[in-house]
Design a protein around this motif. Structure first.
Motif, mmCIF file in Angstrom:
data_model
loop_
_atom_site.group_PDB
_atom_site.id
_atom_site.type_symbol
_atom_site.label_atom_id
_atom_site.label_comp_id
_atom_site.label_asym_id
_atom_site.label_seq_id
_atom_site.Cartn_x
_atom_site.Cartn_y
_atom_site.Cartn_z
ATOM 1 N N GLY A 132 61.110 77.347 -63.192
ATOM 2 C CA GLY A 132 62.495 76.933 -63.350
ATOM 3 C C GLY A 132 63.383 77.781 -62.459
ATOM 4 N N PRO A 133 63.835 77.289 -61.320
ATOM 5 C CA PRO A 133 64.600 78.107 -60.359
ATOM 6 C C PRO A 133 65.980 78.492 -60.886
ATOM 7 C CG PRO A 133 63.762 76.071 -59.345
ATOM 8 C CD PRO A 133 63.604 75.931 -60.820
ATOM 9 N N THR A 134 66.415 79.679 -60.516
ATOM 10 C CA THR A 134 67.785 80.099 -60.795
ATOM 11 C C THR A 134 68.593 80.118 -59.502
ATOM 12 O OG1 THR A 134 67.079 82.415 -60.634
ATOM 13 C CG2 THR A 134 67.264 81.464 -62.842
ATOM 14 N N LEU A 135 69.906 80.102 -59.647
ATOM 15 C CA LEU A 135 70.795 80.040 -58.495
ATOM 16 C C LEU A 135 70.708 81.288 -57.629
ATOM 17 C CD1 LEU A 135 73.965 78.550 -60.251
ATOM 18 C CD2 LEU A 135 72.272 77.332 -58.866
ATOM 19 N N ASP A 136 70.250 82.401 -58.189
ATOM 20 C CA ASP A 136 70.212 83.651 -57.434
ATOM 21 C C ASP A 136 68.877 83.887 -56.737
ATOM 22 O OD1 ASP A 136 68.546 84.248 -59.548
ATOM 23 O OD2 ASP A 136 69.775 85.883 -60.348
ATOM 24 N N GLY A 137 68.014 82.869 -56.705
ATOM 25 C CA GLY A 137 66.754 82.992 -55.988
ATOM 26 C C GLY A 137 65.567 83.401 -56.832
ATOM 27 N N GLY A 138 65.774 83.572 -58.127
ATOM 28 C CA GLY A 138 64.684 83.903 -59.032
ATOM 29 C C GLY A 138 64.249 82.687 -59.831
ATOM 30 N N LEU A 179 58.547 72.066 -59.997
ATOM 31 C CA LEU A 179 59.830 72.725 -60.214
ATOM 32 C C LEU A 179 60.687 71.959 -61.214
ATOM 33 C CD1 LEU A 179 60.834 73.736 -56.566
ATOM 34 C CD2 LEU A 179 59.791 75.170 -58.327
ATOM 35 N N LEU A 180 61.311 72.696 -62.104
ATOM 36 C CA LEU A 180 62.287 72.155 -63.044
ATOM 37 C C LEU A 180 63.664 72.124 -62.390
ATOM 38 C CD1 LEU A 180 61.154 74.204 -66.153
ATOM 39 C CD2 LEU A 180 60.966 71.720 -65.922
ATOM 40 N N PRO A 181 64.657 71.507 -63.026
ATOM 41 C CA PRO A 181 66.024 71.580 -62.508
ATOM 42 C C PRO A 181 66.513 73.022 -62.427
ATOM 43 C CG PRO A 181 65.853 69.848 -64.156
ATOM 44 C CD PRO A 181 64.565 70.614 -64.204
ATOM 45 N N GLU A 182 67.356 73.297 -61.470
ATOM 46 C CA GLU A 182 67.909 74.635 -61.280
ATOM 47 C C GLU A 182 68.892 74.970 -62.400
ATOM 48 O OE1 GLU A 182 68.915 76.763 -57.133
ATOM 49 O OE2 GLU A 182 70.432 75.301 -57.741
#
Length: 223
Positions: A132-138, A179-182
């Motif tokens: 599950g991606p985060t906006l900060d690249g993690g 990948l899941l939604p960000e």
């Protein structure tokens, strides 16, 4: 089919919790806010059907704190020096003890839709790993059907390249990733401001504890 949903969590402690929010928050406010994040995250987990919820906790003496916070959930102490080691140990242990799929999430995303967590288990039906991606690249979530130690132990955590480095390692090893939604976690005051705006726009917020804290914070003239 046994699906295990884990959350990594630390007992809130002033001066040790959410320090990047200080200032403008003081150390007690930051610790209290994180406890609200925890409570809302546990509520999100309870909204995911057909999973066994577990809390991977720190520090060692926090067992009673988390037992009181979530008497309905299994507790397991985190093991390992680095975050990557601790995540790997949590996932590996549950997979080796009968879980068919294991997903671990952070405790910094109190508005994360529970539907994303259910989706993670669904995507593991066809992929080796889900992120599950985060906006900060993690990433806010990683899930597996069998251990892939290198994806956690060979990546330097807490950098803007965590997600990309993980994807690169998976590709080189022939590991399929879905990948899941960000989404976003809340570590900085900019992210806290976004959280407050998001909560105010929700008609039926499930983020009850954090929402109440933010209302008190604003009511004290601190917002």
């Amino acid at each position: 089919m046994q699906n295990v949903l884990l959350v990594v969590a630390k007992k809130p402690a002033p001066g040790q919790t959410k320090t990047r929010l200080c200032p403008p928050l003081d150390s007690k406010q930051a610790a209290d806010l994180y406890e609200c994040f925890l409570c809302d995250t546990l509520a999100i987990m309870r909204g995911v059907p057909d999973v066994i919820p577990k809390i991977g906790y720190l520090p060692q003496d926090a067992h009673n704190y988390f037992r009181n916070l979530a008497p309905d959930m299994d507790l397991v102490q985190q093991r390992g020096e680095s975050l990557g080691e601790r995540l790997d140990n949590l996932l590996t242990d549950v997979l080796r003890n009968g879980a068919d799929k294991a997903v671990v999430i952070n405790s910094d995303s109190p508005t994360l839709p529970s539907a994303y967590l259910a989706q993670a288990f669904e995507q593991l039906s066809t992929a080796d790993v889900v992120l599950g991606p985060t906006l900060d690249g993690g990433y806010y979530l990683i899930g597996m059907k069998e251990p892939h130690h290198h994806l956690l132990r060979q990546v330097q955590m807490s950098t803007p390249k965590v997600l990309q480095d993980t994807l690169d390692l998976a590709r080189r090893a022939g590991v399929t990733v879905s990948l899941l939604p960000e989404w976003y976690d809340v570590d900085t005051f900019v992210e806290l401001h976004r959280l407050r705006n998001d909560i105010s726009g929700l008609q039926n917020s499930s983020c009850a504890y954090t929402s109440a804290w933010l209302q008190r914070y604003a009511g004290n003239g601190d917002g």
